[in-house]
Design an enzyme around this catalytic site. Structure first.
Site, PDB file in Angstrom:
ATOM      1  N   GLU A   1      -0.324  56.566  35.937  1.00  0.00           N
ATOM      2  CA  GLU A   1      -0.459  56.543  37.034  1.00  0.00           C
ATOM      3  C   GLU A   1      -0.500  57.891  37.366  1.00  0.00           C
ATOM      4  OE1 GLU A   1       2.229  53.650  39.010  1.00  0.00           O
ATOM      5  OE2 GLU A   1       3.289  53.905  37.480  1.00  0.00           O
TER       6      GLU A   1
ATOM      7  N   GLU B   1       2.541  47.214  33.145  1.00  0.00           N
ATOM      8  CA  GLU B   1       3.924  47.079  33.176  1.00  0.00           C
ATOM      9  C   GLU B   1       4.532  45.462  33.892  1.00  0.00           C
ATOM     10  OE1 GLU B   1       2.831  50.872  34.735  1.00  0.00           O
ATOM     11  OE2 GLU B   1       1.953  49.289  34.517  1.00  0.00           O
TER      12      GLU B   1
ATOM     13  N   ALA C   1       6.377  55.128  30.720  1.00  0.00           N
ATOM     14  CA  ALA C   1       7.881  55.361  31.016  1.00  0.00           C
ATOM     15  C   ALA C   1       8.407  55.179  30.127  1.00  0.00           C
ATOM     16  CB  ALA C   1       8.089  54.612  32.557  1.00  0.00           C
TER      17      ALA C   1
END
Length: 700
Positions: free
Chosen positions: A106, A126, A63
């Site tokens: 993902e 994460e 991310a």
């Protein structure tokens, strides 16, 4: 401006290329670009399958973390991206190289197939930011690998190489070569006709783990291995949802848990650490065009525990190093210890015998200063005494070649006073390694008054090359880490004098999340070394410890001879309570007329940590550290401060600087009322008072 995602076609294969340097992070523009380009491929009648590939050095490294600290991710949500890919009318192949991490994996999991080049890595890290996968990772990965493996991967953030990911079923094919697109295009030619199974529809792993105790077992294990941490337990909850809820409800539960984690202080702390670790490399006053000096040959003075460990650091990085000790017997012992350390790593399977032999061959022992004449960097690691170090640097000034960097491993002494023993103070810098040097990741790089910019740049670069986290600090007594820890260690003794036991103080520190309590840390560092530093500081009218430490038998040196604040069984590092220490403490209290009081562990932890905060604020005010985050990184990597607390300065911000100041003011008043000069460091730092008066809750 170049679009971060583009669509092309080779024959019947549509190609979606993510090109958003440096790591193809999943920013809002990238997420929207993937949706647009995948939609274009679905609508292209000439296309029978799609490939998603990353340009540059990696697939998708995760991310865009900056979005996390700006109030959350804008639309489209990653789950919208993944749903479009997974539910489309044509098969989609993820072509992996570099890393597919976090949201990157993902995205790949939402594809119908995953292929990779041999050097690719995958993972869901994460948890290292105090959160959990929020784009379906817990739900889809569980369907491919089962509960146990999914929990292990997600709660540790482990990266898996392509071969292992293939064996586990995360990847469908590993091709030859380094071009992921070629691997994917070749794979596409062999796709079977007919419908392609979505990851969400895979049920075999779910059926195998339903009704087992895998989740309870994982929670119990994490209660020990990740004690006090919020996100790991939520990760287990999310994986369990994959086994107990329909897929769409599992996604909803995953997002609820993700949101809980994002709102938690531990996520704020860990995200702060993520950015702080990257910020330490930025030195605002260093010229942008500065060129580091060459580094081909290193020398280390002193073959003891520290010198030997430093030599290993360079040898591990493939840098030749000469290890000097004027005492041949000590030198031989030092080389033997280095060989033993390497042999232990070989025995554990973490190093090959060939690599051990190569590293040992890079360490050349010598007893002659003349052998250092061609060294580009010389690191002094002799006894922590100014007279000893002055003598060494005068000798180095005679033998070192022009332009050689002369570095001191001093942990407390005045670097400028050391440099004054040379005719080249611009070439002198502090490189403070932490023990054991071959293990600990922190390197405090100490800037002297005259240190040249290219010397600073070289030292910082050397730190990175040998695998250290390098933090530039100013020249003061103890620099950053040890300057703060002196009051932390002193406060530990004051707590014992007031009524706590040595064991209770250390237990409170461990419960807070520290890797080691202050008394166990003293035993590890050596009470003889601590005593030497105390004598020097007390003679200078400064604080380091209390008179209680003077009552400890000087023969007690800590772990090195099995007797310190604790006792140690032969061959063991496990601290055991020692009745002799209890008797010393009781006698000291009786002499001072002190009636011991009960002290709670919360108060103990707060007083220990706030000593660090208060002195850290002074250090910032004086410019001895450039940023509060630099101090946090020093404590996380040098002193075992829990990263999920954010470091002492971030912990204070999360606690509220006004509340911290109120407690510090109260502790100062208590010390004054008791006439306790050893508690003088509780006087609130001017910076802390200014920030609170201005209504600010950040050190900046």
């Amino acid at each position: 401006m170049t679009q971060p995602v583009r669509y092309d076609r080779q024959g019947a294969i549509g190609i979606v290329t993510i090109d958003s340097p440096p790591v193809n992070a999943l920013s809002q523009a990238v997420r929207q670009g993937v949706i647009d380009c995948v939609g274009q491929g679905y609508a292209d009648p000439a296309v029978t399958a799609l490939v998603i590939v990353g340009a540059g050095r990696t697939f998708i490294a995760g991310a865009d973390i900056t979005e996390f600290i700006k109030g959350g991710m804008a639309d489209p949500d990653l789950n919208d991206v993944n749903a479009l890919i997974e539910n489309g009318p044509k098969p989609v192949i993820a072509a992996l190289h570099g890393t597919a991490l976090g949201g990157g994996l993902e995205v790949a999991l939402s594809c119908h197939y995953r292929v990779a080049v041999p050097k690719a890595q995958v993972g869901l890290p994460e948890v290292k930011l105090g959160i959990l996968p929020g784009g379906g990772g817990t739900q889809r990965l569980s369907r491919l690998v089962g509960a146990k493996t999914a929990i292990e991967m997600i709660t540790t953030g482990t990266f898996l190489p392509a071969a292992k990911a293939l064996a586990l079923g995360i990847i469908d094919h590993v091709g030859e070569g380094a071009d992921p697109l070629s691997v994917a295009l070749d794979f596409a030619t062999r796709l079977p006709a007919g419908p392609h199974t979505r990851t969400r529809d895979r049920e075999e792993k779910l059926a195998a783990d339903r009704g087992t105790d895998v989740f309870d077992t994982a929670r119990a294990a994490l209660a020990k291995s990740a004690r006090g941490q919020f996100a790991p337990q939520r990760c287990v909850d999310a994986v369990e949802a994959a086994f107990t809820l329909p897929f769409d409800e599992g996604l909803k539960r995953e997002r609820e848990l993700f949101t809980e984690c994002m709102a938690h202080d531990q996520a704020k702390a860990l995200i702060h650490v993520f950015f702080a670790e990257r910020a330490v490399t930025k030195i605002p006053d260093l010229p942008a065009d500065v060129t580091p000096r060459k580094l081909e040959q290193v020398a280390v003075l002193g073959s003891g525990t520290m010198g030997g460990g430093i030599a290993m650091c360079f040898a591990n990085a493939g840098i030749p190093v000469r290890l000097l000790d004027l005492d041949r017997a000590a030198l031989d012992r030092g080389i033997a210890v280095i060989a033993k350390n390497y042999a232990g790593t070989v025995a554990k399977g973490r190093l090959s015998q060939a690599d051990m032999d190569k590293r040992l061959s890079l360490i050349q022992p010598t007893t002659d200063y003349a052998d250092l004449a061609d060294a580009d960097l010389i690191v002094e690691a002799v006894f922590e005494d100014m007279d000893v170090k002055a003598k060494v640097f005068r000798r180095l000034d005679e033998v070192a070649k022009p332009g050689a960097i002369l570095a001191s491993n001093t942990s407390t002494l005045d670097l400028d006073a050391i440099a004054a023993n040379t005719s080249r103070p611009a070439d002198v810098i502090g490189m403070h390694f932490f023990s054991p040097a071959n293990v600990m990741k922190l390197l405090e790089v100490v800037r002297g008054r005259h240190t040249a910019p290219d010397v600073i740049a070289t030292a910082m670069g050397v730190g990175r090359k040998i695998g250290k986290v390098s933090v530039l600090v100013g020249n003061c007594d103890g620099f950053v880490g040890n300057r703060m820890v002196q009051y932390y260690a002193t406060e530990a003794q004051r707590l014992v004098i007031e009524g706590a036991s040595v064991e209770q103080v250390d237990k409170a520190a461990l419960e807070f999340g520290l890797a080691m309590g202050p008394f166990a840390m003293g035993d590890l560092a050596g009470l003889d070394v601590m005593g030497f530093i105390r004598a020097r500081r007390v003679a200078a009218g400064l604080i380091y410890g209390t008179p209680l430490s003077d009552r400890i038998d000087p023969s007690r040196k800590g772990q090195k001879n099995g007797r310190g604040w604790y006792r140690y069984e032969p061959g063991s590092r496990t601290p055991l309570p020692d009745p002799e220490i209890t008797a010393v403490v009781d006698a000291y209290r009786a002499e001072r007329g002190i009636t011991p009081r009960e002290i709670g562990n919360e108060e103990i932890a707060r007083r220990l940590i706030y000593t660090l905060v208060n002195e850290g604020a002074r250090i910032l005010d004086e410019g001895m550290a450039m940023r509060s985050g630099d101090i946090d990184i020093v404590y996380i990597y040098g002193y075992g401060f829990p990263a999920w607390r954010g470091g002492p300065m971030k912990f204070a911000e999360l606690s509220g600087l006004d509340k911290v100041l109120a407690d510090i003011s109260r502790y100062h008043a208590d010390a004054v009322a008791a006439g306790d000069a050893d508690g003088a460091y509780w006087e609130p730092a001017p910076l802390l008072k200014r920030l609170v008066a201005e209504g600010r809750n950040s050190f900046g």
